[in-house]
Design an enzyme around this catalytic site. Structure first.
Site, PDB file in Angstrom:
ATOM      1  N   TRP A 394       0.818  -1.217   0.000  1.00 15.76           N
ATOM      2  CA  TRP A 394       0.000   0.000   0.000  1.00 15.76           C
ATOM      3  C   TRP A 394       0.855   1.271   0.000  1.00 15.76           C
ATOM      4  CZ3 TRP A 394      -0.688  -4.272   3.154  1.00 15.76           C
ATOM      5  CH2 TRP A 394      -1.824  -5.053   2.896  1.00 15.76           C
ATOM      6  N   ASP A 395       2.153   1.121  -0.196  1.00 12.17           N
ATOM      7  CA  ASP A 395       3.063   2.268  -0.095  1.00 12.17           C
ATOM      8  C   ASP A 395       2.965   2.923   1.277  1.00 12.17           C
ATOM      9  OD1 ASP A 395       5.043   3.991  -0.820  1.00 12.17           O
ATOM     10  OD2 ASP A 395       3.859   5.171  -2.226  1.00 12.17           O
ATOM     11  N   TYR A 396       2.809   2.108   2.306  1.00 12.98           N
ATOM     12  CA  TYR A 396       2.831   2.626   3.682  1.00 12.98           C
ATOM     13  C   TYR A 396       4.270   2.670   4.193  1.00 12.98           C
ATOM     14  CZ  TYR A 396      -2.295   2.136   4.123  1.00 12.98           C
ATOM     15  OH  TYR A 396      -3.653   2.261   3.981  1.00 12.98           O
TER      16      TYR A 396
END
Lengths: 734, 128
Positions: A394-396
């Site tokens: 999630w591109d966290y």
């Protein structure tokens, strides 16, 4: 049924305008991006990576590095073995002088707290502009705007030191803004990665050069074109004793790359004599992007000390001739923080390359991505790892700098702790010695196995249940928003057309999925501020969901997505934060804000940005409210000029002063705000010449307290870009 | 004869313009609202979209009932909005603000519409 036909689109747009003119209240507008293609995208059976067609053939990841990638043509010499740093003397950030702000986050603990108390809630009405300093770096004619300086100056003694967006360094008179010296980094436009930014320079006092000699006190920076540069603090001339004529080539051992693929934007911490470097690798390009390696260099000499290279875990030397650091490993781009007492550097990590597809990652990568990794600064060996997202797609990646504190347990004992804000809005508090949670962390069930063949999601994810969440409940259809029933309905449709089962909704190919919280946070690189005396933590954060979709390789090719090092790559063909080729995986990725692309307004209801005060003694929220007004935003990108506090997206951190104030800019209303820390009431603000997407700082000089903010703007936040450092002081103090 | 009014006075022009606007609002509400319903979302939009479209068409035909239908739809909208988001200002804004502004316009047109309808029915009676 769908809203695909041009006629209906026109009708929709027209109707929205008509309905909207009646109720055009403000909105945080978000930047344009490609829209997910929607249903029927799964035209190619997923599973095996298809070999790219000729038009999309990026160089082999094992290709040698082209000469121009080493920006200053610094001769490298043979690969170095691991070694230890020259012993360090105490640095100014260990015990900052009362009047100073000697480091990016002021001190060795990244508190962003200043003991200055001349400016208070009662006299802040007298806070006026003292001077504006121009760094000289902004987009030139014909250059795409990729600017967001994000700079926080530092102040030591008689000097205010800072870097420009393109890594010039300068010393400024703290009272007048007069430039004392200006170091030209001669950086090329091509070297700008996603963003031209330089968050701060680092002040270093030498242990080997005696006081009074050139380069006893030095200013260090890490650059976009992958150099470490040290100059003398008095004259701005390079320190010849450091590296090659004052510079170290950080592209050494990185292998194949192109300018702009790998960059440094954060100030490298110096821990027990070791400069620690991390680097931003452009997101979404290819699975075998350059390495996320973390390296140590001697602060005195620039000599290589060690590397921590995820897929070569026990080799701490430089790669042999013809080899390179392991590619595609999680990159870290946030500001790190050191711990001289424990001999550790805390590295907030991001994701392996190809952010949204995890099937090709090694177990070593899966262990350390989107985590805090504590690395021994003597050896480069990790001592502990705490992961904030398992198998992140999630591109966290963690954008925040950790803040250090002494945590008092209920039994009265004190734990050396670390506060780790995350994009998820989960704030973890960990024991710095072991990485164990100080406040409870629960592994909670998460949607699994997901929807991508062969790429299963983690069945659980960690939640910091002992800390207030910097976020809201999962989105419901009724949370959709707009100016009128029509655009609100459009957003309700977008919501229903997507996959969404709450946080950690797995990526999908057949239709878009809703990512909430979005990749801008929760907490991003602005990080948090902490007052050790009162135990008050201040965090400003975002509430901006994303609308993403995996696309088949065929579709990605059709969209023209290719990695930045593909010879056919054209700027604009794929960005770091928008659509990405994710070459060498089966899928590309299309990322967009969850918004109404016709009006440019977010689909979820406001607020889009918040500021929260937390009492760390009780872990309770003291106050929390929307941050940022609607004045500069609105439908169709038009400013509303309404002084309504709606809560806008924000990038840039807060500062706390002993005067009982919080200073924060960050918002897309292009203002700097001051809040009374006890009540949360906004007591002062000023409209900046550009976007205030930076963390402010404060210092005292000759009996006068100043507040400085870089109004450099931000291309992605669509705020005006300037090269102005705006500095304030009370007009009734001499 | 055409079912729609042939405007000759400013009031009639205003009514026709308002009716067109209301139809333009009603159609996408009905169309997208139907998709929303099929996707498992709220039924409010398709119902109200049809009602508003019908209201606009009736108004364009010079029928007072069109205006009354629009006002009724806005009344229902207020009730529905309170049910969905309570008394939350930001939440109420997209749901009721625009439609209520239009409702005021419709109210202002109502007397003229009444006169027009009376005149029309009188003329129809005379012809009969």
């Amino acid at each position: 049924m769908s809203a695909k036909s041009p006629m209906l689109r026109t009708l929709l747009l027209g109707a929205t305008i008509i309905a909207g003119t009646a109720g055009s209240v403000a909105l945080a507008q978000v930047p344009p991006a490609d829209q997910p293609p929607g249903n029927g995208n799964a035209t190619v059976s997923p599973g095996t990576p298809t070999p790219p067609s000729d038009a999309f053939s990026a160089p082999s990841p094992n290709a040698p590095q082209s000469p121009g990638v080493n920006a200053a043509n610094i001769p490298d010499g043979p690969p170095a073995d691991p070694s230890e740093a020259t012993p360090m003397v105490d640095q100014v950030t260990a015990n900052p002088a009362h009047d100073d702000w000697p480091g990016y986050a002021r001190d060795d603990r990244a508190t962003r707290f200043s003991p200055l108390d001349q400016i208070t809630p009662s006299n802040i009405g007298h806070l006026k502009r003292a001077f504006i300093y121009h760094t000289g770096s902004k987009p030139g004619p014909g250059q795409t705007n990729k600017w967001a300086a994000e700079t926080t100056p530092i102040k030591v003694g008689d000097g205010l030191y800072m870097c420009s967006a393109l890594n010039d360094m300068m010393r400024i008179d703290p009272a007048t803004g007069k430039e004392i010296w200006h170091f030209h980094a001669n950086e090329k436009y091509e070297s700008i990665p996603y963003t031209a930014a330089c968050k701060a320079v680092v002040y270093y006092t030498s242990s080997t050069v005696p006081e009074g000699e050139h380069c006893h006190h030095r200013i260090l920076e890490a650059t976009l074109d992958e150099r470490l540069i040290e100059v003398d603090s008095e004259d701005g001339k390079v320190c010849e004793g450091f590296g090659w004529h004052g510079m170290v080539n950080l592209m050494k051992g990185m292998g194949e790359s192109v300018p702009g693929f790998v960059a440094e934007t954060a100030p490298p911490p110096i821990v027990n004599g070791a400069i620690i470097t991390n680097q931003e690798i452009l997101d979404g390009q290819r699975r075998w992007a350059p390495s996320g390696v973390i390296r140590g260099y001697d602060a005195e000499t620039g000599r290589f000390l060690w590397a921590w290279d995820v897929n070569r875990p026990h080799e701490h030397g430089e790669p042999k001739e013809g080899e390179h650091y392991s590619r595609g490993t999680p990159n870290s781009w946030a500001a790190m923080i050191g711990d001289n007492a424990l001999g550790l550097v805390y590295v907030p990590t991001g994701n392996s390359a190809a952010d949204y597809y995890s099937a090709m990652r090694s177990p070593e990568e899966n262990r350390v991505s989107s985590a805090v990794v504590a690395i021994d600064v003597k050896t480069g060996e990790p001592r502990w790892v705490f992961q904030t997202v398992h198998k992140d797609v999630w591109d966290y990646d963690i954008g925040s700098q950790p803040t250090l504190m002494d945590f008092t347990k209920p039994d009265g004992s004190t734990v050396p702790a670390l506060i780790m804000p995350t994009k998820r809005g989960q704030t973890f508090v960990l024991d710095r010695r072991t990485g164990d949670p100080v406040l409870p962390v629960e592994e909670r069930p998460a949607p699994s196995p997901g929807m991508v063949p062969g790429d299963t999601r983690s069945p659980t994810q960690p939640w910091s249940v002992g800390m207030p969440r910097l976020g809201f409940a999962p989105l419901k259809e009724a949370d959709m928003w707009g100016m009128s029933p029509i655009d609100q309905l459009y957003c309700r449709l977008k919501y229903r057309r997507a996959h969404y089962v709450g946080e950690f909704t797995p990526p999908s190919i057949d239709k878009p999925w809703l990512e909430y919280p979005g990749y801008n946070g929760g907490s991003d690189w602005g990080s948090v501020a902490y007052d050790e005396k009162t135990g008050i933590l201040i965090a400003n954060w975002n509430n901006t969901p994303m609308y993403d979709q995996l696309v088949s390789r065929k579709k990605a090719d059709k969209l023209g997505l290719m990695p930045v090092d593909d010879p056919n790559f054209k700027p604009g063909g794929g960005g770091a934060e928008g659509a990405g080729a994710m070459a060498e995986t089966p899928y590309g990725i299309v990322v967009s804000p969850f918004w109404d692309e016709y009006t440019g307004m977010m689909c979820n209801r406001p607020p889009y940005g918040m500021i929260t005060a937390i009492d760390m003694h009780t872990q309770k929220v003291l106050w929390q409210h929307p941050l940022g007004s609607a004045r500069a935003n609105g439908p169709f990108g038009l400013p509303t000029h309404l002084p309504l506090t709606i809560g806008t997206p924000n990038n840039g951190g807060p500062v706390i002063t002993a005067g009982g104030l919080i200073f924060v800019a960050a918002t897309t209303d292009n203002m700097i705000h001051a809040f009374d820390i006890h009540t949360g009431k906004e007591v002062w603000n000023d409209v900046l010449p550009g976007g205030g997407q930076a963390t402010p700082m404060t210092y005292e000089y000759k009996g006068k307290q100043y507040v400085a903010i870089m109004a450099g703007g931000h291309h992605f936040m669509m705020t005006p870009v300037t090269d102005d450092l705006v500095v304030y002081a009370l007009d009734n103090v001499n | 004869m055409s079912a729609f009014i042939k405007p000759q006075t400013p009031a009639a022009w205003a009514i026709l313009g308002l009716a067109v606007v209301i139809v333009l609002l009603g159609l996408p509400l009905a169309y997208m609202g139907a998709e929303l319903m099929f996707l498992g979302g709220s039924w409010y939009y398709v119902i109200i979209g049809i009602a508003v479209t019908a209201a606009g068409v009736l108004m364009a035909m010079g029928r007072t009932m069109g205006a009354m239908l629009y006002l009724a739809a806005v009344g229902v909208t207020w009730l529905w909005a309170f049910w969905e988001v309570g008394f939350d200002g930001w939440g109420l804004l997209p749901r009721v603000f625009g439609p209520s502004i239009l409702a005021i316009a419709v109210l202002l047109c109502l007397p003229a519409l009444r006169r027009m309808e009376n005149a029309h029915s009188t003329s129809v009676r005379e012809v009969a």
